[in-house]
Design an enzyme around this catalytic site. Structure first.
Site, PDB file in Angstrom:
ATOM      1  N   ASP A 199      46.248  28.984-101.056  1.00 49.56           N
ATOM      2  CA  ASP A 199      44.634  29.194-101.757  1.00 49.56           C
ATOM      3  C   ASP A 199      44.869  28.817-103.159  1.00 49.56           C
ATOM      4  OD1 ASP A 199      43.850  30.210 -99.204  1.00 49.56           O
ATOM      5  OD2 ASP A 199      44.886  31.965 -99.659  1.00 49.56           O
ATOM      6  N   HIS A 225      43.868  36.112 -96.930  1.00 50.77           N
ATOM      7  CA  HIS A 225      44.171  34.843 -96.726  1.00 50.77           C
ATOM      8  C   HIS A 225      43.299  34.067 -95.737  1.00 50.77           C
ATOM      9  CE1 HIS A 225      46.312  30.800 -96.703  1.00 50.77           C
ATOM     10  NE2 HIS A 225      46.676  31.171 -95.555  1.00 50.77           N
TER      11      HIS A 225
END
Length: 330
Positions: free
Chosen positions: A151, A179
């Site tokens: 990310d 996530h």
């Protein structure tokens, strides 16, 4: 001497991850474990002229014990990949059982190792790992990490496309929360150096960071997911941890950790209402030296994103804990 283990080494993430780890001068022994093909992957990698000695193991003939014993750092990408239309949550039942079995092995054969979990859904698999380690009496919150670096890598890359930065890695953008989807919260307001995101591009940029995995699945016509970029992200975090263990004192990287068990984490847990959360972590010889509170500095736009994040994360974490405490019928 550093023994690194990749659990799930034959898969789409595991093979390129193993290649990157084999090339690292920080690793002296690389042990590969999976249910298929690992001896072949190991033989292939063993021809590369770097220091790490490579071995490959299958479950038969006490393979897990041989692969895991003496391990210093485990990176776990094991599990099935996402398929078109499949959420990370859909993966849960299969991957949860895989992660549980692997962490039980680590608790038995290498209880003091650092554990880096890539297997999705990370929001649930890290709590599963924590429960397994608690039951075995070997849980050290400072050594258990959910790898959310992909990310961060995406945020760096996508912002660089907007700002014109030629080297995206020079950007430092905290990406916090979890996530998956809306639990991923990029804090562009705290980027270093500072970045100016045009207001008409902000929502689309946030969405792209949150759902970048879908972009890859679509581009691969449903025949694969984000394997290469995830392998790079897993290697990047592992390498930073190893550098910190070796004495580098200036390494900070976000990771999904058990906040009440790490220095600085208790206050963040009270703010977020969630025990497992990704924040920038100061890494050191013991793993987590300190969790850094960037939550309280979020701007109004980011606070709205965080509210959705907290709700989603609470359910994900509870689901992981419940899986271990009340196993589903087989």
């Amino acid at each position: 001497m550093v023994k690194a283990i990749v659990a799930g080494a034959s898969g789409g993430i595991g093979q390129p991850l193993s290649l990157l780890l084999k090339a690292s001068p920080l690793i002296t022994e690389l042990s590969l474990y999976d249910v298929v093909n690992t001896p072949g992957v190991a033989a292939d990698l063993s021809h590369i002229s770097s220091p790490a000695k490579v071995t490959g193991w299958l479950p038969k003939d006490d393979g897990m014990e041989k692969a895991f014993t003496g391990g210093d750092i485990f990176v776990i990408p094991a599990g099935i990949p996402r398929k078109p239309g499949m959420t990370r949550d859909d993966l849960f039942k299969i991957n949860a059982g895989i992660v549980q079995g692997l962490v039980e092995g680590i608790a038995k054969y290498a209880p003091k190792a650092y554990i880096l979990i890539i297997s999705n859904p990370v929001n649930s698999t890290v709590p599963i790992a924590a429960e397994v380690l608690k039951r075995a009496g070997v849980f050290d919150p400072k050594k258990l990490f959910g790898v959310t670096t992909l990310d961060v890598v995406r945020a760096e890359t996508f912002v660089a496309e907007i700002t014109g930065e030629k080297d995206p890695a020079k950007l430092n953008i905290p990406v916090i929360g979890g996530h998956s989807g809306e639990t991923i919260v990029p804090l562009f307001s705290q980027a270093k150096p500072q970045v100016q995101i045009p207001s008409d591009k902000l929502d689309a940029l946030v969405n792209r960071v949150q759902f970048g995995g879908d972009e890859v699945v679509k581009a691969k016509d449903g025949l694969g997911s984000a394997t290469l970029s995830m392998a790079y992200a897993g290697f990047r975090f592992a390498e930073k941890l190893l550098k910190a263990v070796n004495g580098d004192q200036n390494i900070i990287e976000p990771s999904f950790v058990y906040l009440p068990g790490v220095p600085g984490g208790e206050a963040i847990a009270k703010t977020t209402g969630v025990d497992f959360f990704s924040v920038p972590i100061h890494l050191g010889p013991n793993g987590v030296e300190k969790a850094i509170d960037v939550v309280s500095s979020a701007n109004d736009h980011e606070k709205k994103l965080l509210e959705a994040c907290y709700t989603g994360l609470q359910g994900n974490v509870s689901k992981g804990i419940e899986f271990v405490q009340n196993p589903p019928p087989k």
